[in-house]
Design a protein around this motif. Structure first.
Motif: not given
Length: 214
Positions: A1-21
């Protein structure tokens, strides 16, 4: 039996970095930080998280930097955003499912045992006490009760009672006379008699044909 095991990723936050150039094009207020969560999956179902990482991107020049590539001025704001980003519960889906199955099994084992019904409890309490080897009974025969016989239990199994039975007796019954009769007044065919448990209970407890003699 094949086991499809692996590592994935997902976006959990997106924020603006104020005060930086932007460190590349030097355009101010164009940086955003995106936080990702890595998780192990089995058959593409999230099992458990294995960490978070962040990248920055400039909305003007489109430069994307990983943690190793970021200048020192990015580090503190990016770490603050990453620490505030919460790992979603969906990344624990397989662990939660496994825990739910274990909990359900425990609940079934604890509460799934049926209590005996009132009728069963009454029947159990009314059930005859198992006979002991050596127990003696007296029973009346013909001649208006002037004759009697004796029975002695010689063996007990799960579904039957074994006994020996004397011939018809007369005279005063005592412990000594009973012992003599059970030794000397038993016909060869009555040395090893057998009755089913139901028959024995009916005769000794139900009908009352056999009366215990001690």
């Amino acid at each position: 039996m094949l086991f499809f095991l692996g590592i994935r990723r997902s976006t959990i936050a997106t924020e603006h970095l104020s005060g930086l150039a932007c460190a590349y094009c030097h355009t101010p207020e164009t940086l955003t930080c995106t936080v990702f969560s890595r998780y192990v999956h089995l058959f593409w179902v999230p099992a458990f998280p294995v960490g978070k990482f962040s990248v920055t991107s400039c909305q003007h020049c489109k430069q994307v930097l990983t943690a190793r590539e970021m200048p020192a001025s990015y580090v503190a704001p990016v770490q603050a955003v990453q620490q505030q980003a919460k790992t979603p519960l969906t990344h624990f889906a397989l662990l939660l499912l496994f825990g739910a199955v274990v909990l359900l099994s425990l609940l079934i084992s604890v509460f799934g045992k049926k209590e005996p019904t009132a009728a069963a409890a009454t029947a159990a309490s009314a059930a005859p006490v198992p006979e002991a080897v050596g127990t003696r009974y007296k029973f009346d025969v013909a001649d208006e009760g002037r004759q009697y016989g004796l029975i002695e239990v010689t063996g007990v199994t799960a579904d039957s009672v074994q006994y020996r039975m004397t011939n018809a007796l007369r005279g005063r019954l005592t412990t000594a006379s009973a012992a003599v009769a059970l030794r000397d007044s038993v016909a060869p065919g009555n040395v090893r008699q057998r009755a089913s448990r139901e028959q024995w209970n009916y005769s000794s407890k139900g009908q009352g044909l056999f009366k215990r003699f001690d």
